[in-house]
Structure formats: structure tokens, C-alpha cells
Design an enzyme around this catalytic site. Structure first.
Site, PDB file in Angstrom:
ATOM      1  CD  GLU A   1      -1.474  -2.461   1.706  1.00  0.00           C
ATOM      2  OE1 GLU A   1      -0.317  -2.509   2.189  1.00  0.00           O
ATOM      3  OE2 GLU A   1      -2.218  -3.456   1.643  1.00  0.00           O
TER       4      GLU A   1
ATOM      5  CG  PHE B   1      -4.873  -2.490   4.713  1.00  0.00           C
ATOM      6  CD1 PHE B   1      -4.376  -2.701   5.991  1.00  0.00           C
ATOM      7  CD2 PHE B   1      -5.694  -3.450   4.150  1.00  0.00           C
ATOM      8  CE1 PHE B   1      -4.691  -3.858   6.695  1.00  0.00           C
ATOM      9  CE2 PHE B   1      -6.015  -4.616   4.853  1.00  0.00           C
ATOM     10  CZ  PHE B   1      -5.514  -4.816   6.121  1.00  0.00           C
TER      11      PHE B   1
END
Lengths: 317, 296
Positions: free
Chosen positions: A61, A86
Site C-alpha cells: 500500500e 490500509f
């Protein structure tokens, strides 16, 4: 009092997926990135329709946020997709430096926010993301209330220059906003007029607030329900206009009490119009596994909790 | 100053500035660096001096760019991202001397109301800067994104990035290391300033990087090594790197440099990573660096 029949039951993330496909068709600057959650985020139709403009980045991410920032240089409008946890806490510094401070036109689209993610439990149930994102200078924070509004918001943010955090969720949820209802970033939505209390809600809890309004009406209490789908910038005038009329406030959100919608409203009122106020929010706690409805009940975010909060605040008027 | 980008990726570099001219510019940039850091008594001279030859070659010889007409999108231009933002003194000097903003502005480095923040930022609108950096490890991802945007736009220009070797300890670098080859970003040339030193000491003592060449190769990069404080070698290295673009892989230059290069007492140690010279040290440094283009 305006009541809202259930038009359908659909997940807000599907509204995101439909909106992304639609904006992808009309604006070829739109590109999308996903960190191995294409199915969960409902990004598959966009990926299929526009394979050159879709970037599967894997479970990485931080890199996704940086790539999104880079893609804006050259005029693209990147939409990133992963779970809310995330999308924010995990990559806060990447968002802070490469997107917010750098003024990049990235749309951070976050699903599975809050307790209603359900059985996966607290590791994934982020309840701090609204606070994290609204603290960043220049960040717009949007939490639409149902499937139709999530679709509208997904389309609307493409034309908004600057970073946006768009928060939505996992469960099938009542759809009650007509698909042709106008949506404007930063403009609160008055859902039902009332005179005794102002209930400000966002996301899934807008539906709970409407349910509570109907229950309160039976008990002779007139609640005004306003959907604050844009938490930042806050529609201060809409909040103050309502509170001047009702004289007390309940805020409802699927988020920590610290740092969420309620705190934004409280800060405004402390500055402009000190008013008795109660929070319907998670009280400094992590979540746990369970069904969405079980979790909302256990953590005090259900319709009876909104009713109880209203009664508490009415006594303080 | 912009040269039309050729459709052939096997292009030559943009300008034919001679090695001697570039060395002369580099000497002046080194003067700027020590004077800027002395002027505000803070900043990072060591890495700046080590990367001077690289940045001078890049901005005065290699890149096709348009300093007088800076645009954020840089369509049709080569782009550079400084990921190790703490070496802002060399970046600012090179930007100013290649025409992005007035030379006089170097005086304002790290001072209140300046566009020349301690670490580079777009926030104050300084021409030539396209991304904030300073918090380490983020620039490679950004470079990959910008390179992908160029591909989507059919823009054959290149994207360059620079990273510290200590910076490679950041996890995000290795996420990006996977993504570059994974997405076949072959219009990107990344460079690591391999000086072997970081704030707390030698990189090998702080957290060893091991066989960097093998690591990047294993991730799928086309890797070459270059001597970073020898102008002729830098030009040859860039030429070689550019010749390897457009072949399905991103290119990585592992650049051997000396922290503090050009100022004898700043070399051979990590001590000058992030401290400023006093008046006597400044005088000593300037004696070693001839004024070639005129001080700001």
C-alpha cells in the site's frame, strides 16, 4: 418529518465500483490502483473495461500511494482502492508527504471501514481513519451514507481538484437516497426537518439516525436529521442553522468518539454556539469479530443508542 | 532549452556541455552548498557535495527540460525526483543555476518565508520541484507513477530518481523495487548514492545492505555501476543507462561517491552528513573550491 422507505439493500462499496466505472467512461484521466483487493473493492469492472488505466500493485500500500502521487504528474486522476485501515493508518506518512503536502490530486477510496466490516475483527475495523485524514491540511473527507450516494460521490470527486478521502463499507445496507438526488461535496443534506434536537450523522449511521427519528416521533420528540456526508470541509452554516433552531445536538458515526464527525461539530459549536451535545460513537475501544448488527448493538451505535442519546441531551437543554 | 524528444528511446543526451564546463559548474555548485549551509547554520553538506557531479551532469547535460517554463506535469520533458530530500542544498543550487528561479534566492535557504525549505516541497511553489521529499523511501514509488503517466500519455521522455544508500533501509523502497520491473517501467532510471555512510555511521555498521548489485538484479532491474565523482565517468554512465531504457526493465545506477567530495575535511567520515561549517571551516572549504560562475 420525512420518512425514507428502503429502496433496496446494497453495499456502499458496490456504489464505489459502479461510480468508478462510470467516471472512467467519461473521463480518460481517471486511473485506478488496487492493492490486491479488486474483488472486495468492486474495481473489477473498471479493470476489465480499462486495463491500461488499472494498476494492480499487490499487497504494497505504501508504494501504491506513492505511485498514485506520481501518476498525477502528467495529469492523471488516480483512485486508490484498499480497505480503510490500509488506506490510512498503514500509509499515513506516504499520504502526508507525497499526497497532502505535495498537493497531489489523488482520490483515496477506502472500503470496509468501521465495525460493520464484521467478522474479520479489530485488526481490520479501523475506527480512527476519519480523524487521521481530516487532520491533514487540504484533505477533503467524504463519508457517504448509502450505495447511491457512494456512487454519486465517487463520480463527483473526479472534478474536485485536490486530495480526497472517500470512506465506505462492506455490508449490504438499506438504500434510501434516490439515485437522482443531487450530491454536492461540502454541502450537508437535510434529510428530515425537526425542532427539538439536531441529529448529525455520517455513513452507515445515517440510516440508524433516521430509524431513531421515527421512534422519537412516536414519543413526541421532533428530531432534525442531517447527513454530514462531507466531514471536511464541514458545512458550518447548515450545522449552525439547525442548532440555532433546536438547541441541542446528537452526533452519530461509526468511528472513535475522539477525532471523528462529533469532534468536528463540537469544535464548531464550542467556537460559535456552545450547545449541549451527545456522541453516538465508539468510546475509546477496539472492535471485535461479530456480525455488523451485533457489533453496532454491542458498541452502542444502534438505533436505541441514538434514541437514548437524544433523551440525555434533551434533559441538558 | 527544450530539445524535442525523439521517438527512438536509444537517444543521446540532451546537451553537449563539455566535461570541463560541467566540472566548472560543479565547482561553483559546491561553493553554493557550503555557503548555503553556513548561511543558516544547518542542513546537509556531506551528501550534497557527494552528489554534485551527478546533479550537474543531469541538469546541464543529460535531461531535456525547460527551466524557464516550469510546469508541474512536465509533458514532453524529462523529470527528476530527489527522494533523499535532505540533500536539498545541491538540488536548489543546480535548479537555480539552470534557470528555474533567481540565484539570489539561494540566500533564503532554510530561513523564514522562504521557498527553499529545509527539505524540498511543492508547497511553496518553487519551480523545479514536483514532489515533497525528506521522509525517506517515497521517491521511487513516485518516480514509477510518473513514468507510468508518461507511458499513458505517449510521452517518450524519461524519469530520473535519486536515493541515498541509507534510504534503502526503508521498506517502501523494496515495494517499489518489485513494482518497477513488475510493471515494466523501462522509462525510469533510478540512482543510488552509494557513499556507504549515513547519519549514525557507516551503512555497514548501521544496517548492512549486502550485495546491492545482486539485490537489484534479483528484483529484475537492469543494474550498472558508476563512479559518481568523476565527471567523465558520470557522463558515460548516463549514456549507458539511457541506452538500456526501453527494453522492458527499469534501470538502476549504483553510484559510488564520497560523502563530502570536494572539501577535504568533510571527506572520509559521516560526521558532515548534517552539520554546518563555522566561519573558519567555511573559509577553508571555499579555498578548495574556485569561484567559477560567480557566487550568489
Amino acid at each position: 418529518m420525512t420518512t425514507y422507505p428502503v429502496l433496496d439493500k446494497k453495499d456502499t462499496r458496490s456504489g464505489f465500483g459502479e461510480g468508478l466505472l462510470e467516471i472512467g467512461k467519461t473521463d480518460d484521466r481517471v486511473v485506478a490502483l488496487c492493492a490486491d483487493l479488486t474483488g472486495s473493492l468492486k474495481m473489477g469492472d473498471f479493470a476489465k473495461a480499462f486495463p491500461d488505466r488499472f494498476f494492480q500493485v499487490g499487497v504494497a500500500e505504501a508504494n501504491m500511494m506513492g505511485m498514485a502521487a506520481g501518476l498525477t504528474i502528467g495529469g492523471k486522476i488516480p483512485y486508490t482502492g484498499t480497505f480503510a485501515n490500509f488506506s490510512t493508518g498503514r500509509v499515513y506518512d506516504q499520504i502526508r508527504q507525497s499526497i497532502a503536502y505535495s498537493g497531489k490530486n489523488v482520490k483515496i477510496c477506502a472500503s470496509h471501514a468501521g465495525l460493520t466490516l464484521g467478522e474479520d475483527g479489530a485488526t481490520h475495523q479501523i475506527l480512527e481513519d476519519i480523524g487521521l485524514m481530516k487532520m491533514l491540511p487540504g484533505m477533503t473527507v467524504i463519508v457517504p451514507c448509502d450505495h447511491n450516494q457512494t456512487k454519486q460521490a465517487t463520480i463527483a470527486i473526479a472534478d474536485h481538484e485536490g486530495p480526497v478521502y472517500l470512506r465506505f463499507g462492506r455490508p449490504k445496507w438499506p438504500v434510501f437516497i434516490a439515485s437522482d438526488t443531487p450530491f454536492e461535496i461540502g454541502k450537508a443534506q437535510l434529510l428530515s426537518e425537526g425542532t427539538d434536537v439536531s441529529i448529525f450523522a455520517c455513513g452507515h449511521l445515517v440510516w440508524k439516525a433516521l430509524q431513531a427519528m421515527e421512534e422519537l416521533q412516536k414519543q413526541g420528540i421532533s428530531a432534525e436529521v442531517i447527513n454530514i456526508h462531507t466531514i471536511k470541509p464541514l458545512d458550518e452554516e447548515a450545522v449552525l442553522t439547525s442548532v440555532r433552531k433546536t438547541g441541542c445536538v446528537v452526533t452519530c458515526e461509526e468511528h472513535q468518539r475522539h477525532g471523528g464527525l462529533g469532534d468536528s461539530i463540537a469544535q464548531l459549536l464550542a467556537r460559535e454556539l456552545p450547545t449541549p451535545m451527545e456522541y453516538v460513537a465508539v468510546n475509546d475501544s477496539f472492535g471485535e469479530s461479530g456480525t455488523p448488527e451485533q457489533l453496532l448493538a454491542k458498541y452502542g451505535l444502534d438505533t436505541p443508542d441514538v434514541v437514548a442519546a437524544t433523551k440525555r441531551v434533551l434533559k441538558r437543554k | 532549452m527544450t530539445t524535442p524528444a525523439p521517438s527512438d528511446t536509444h537517444r543521446s543526451t540532451a546537451k553537449s556541455t563539455s566535461v570541463e564546463e560541467l566540472k566548472s559548474i560543479a565547482g561553483q555548485v559546491r561553493r553554493d552548498i557550503v555557503r548555503m549551509v553556513h548561511g543558516c547554520q544547518s542542513g546537509h553538506p556531506g551528501g550534497s557535495l557527494g552528489c554534485t557531479d551527478f546533479l550537474v551532469a543531469l541538469y546541464f547535460h543529460v535531461m531535456r527540460h525547460d527551466p524557464e517554463n516550469f510546469s508541474m506535469d512536465g509533458i514532453g520533458e524529462d523529470l527528476f525526483f530527489l527522494s533523499n530530500g535532505h540533500i536539498s542544498p545541491v538540488f536548489y543550487s543546480v535548479l537555480a543555476r539552470s534557470g528555474y528561479f533567481p540565484l539570489e534566492e539561494l540566500k533564503t535557504f532554510r530561513k523564514i518565508d522562504s521557498r527553499l525549505q529545509g527539505h524540498p516541497t511543492t508547497h511553496e511553489g518553487l519551480p523545479g520541484v514536483r514532489m515533497a521529499s525528506g521522509s525517506l523511501g517515497q521517491g521511487l514509488s513516485v518516480g514509477i507513477g510518473a513514468a507510468l503517466a508518461k507511458k499513458l500519455n505517449g510521452d517518450p521522455s524519461l524519469v530520473f530518481t535519486l536515493h541515498g544508500d541509507g534510504e534503502l533501509q526503508e521498506g517502501q523502497i523494496w515495494e517499489a523495487a518489485l513494482a518497477g520491473p513488475g510493471k515494466k517501467v523501462d522509462n525510469l532510471i533510478a540512482t543510488v548514492d552509494w557513499n556507504g555512510r549515513q547519519i549514525d555511521g557507516d551503512v555497514d555498521d548501521v544496517m548492512p545492505l549486502g550485495d546491492l548489485n545482486a539485490k537489484w538484479k534479483a528484483f529484475g532491474w537492469d543494474v550498472l555501476e558508476m563512479k559518481g565523482n568523476d565527471m567523465a565517468a558520470v557522463l558515460a554512465g548516463f549514456e549507458e543507462a539511457i541506452s538500456r531504457t526501453g527494453k522492458g526493465k527499469p534501470v538502476m545506477i549504483l553510484m559510488r561517491t564520497e560523502m563530502g567530495a570536494g572539501v577535504d575535511f568533510m571527506m572520509g567520515t559521516h560526521e558532515w552528513h548534517g552539520i554546518a561549517p563555522n566561519d573558519a571551516q567555511l573559509a577553508d572549504a571555499l579555498k578548495q573550491l574556485p569561484e567559477t560562475l560567480g557566487d550568489y
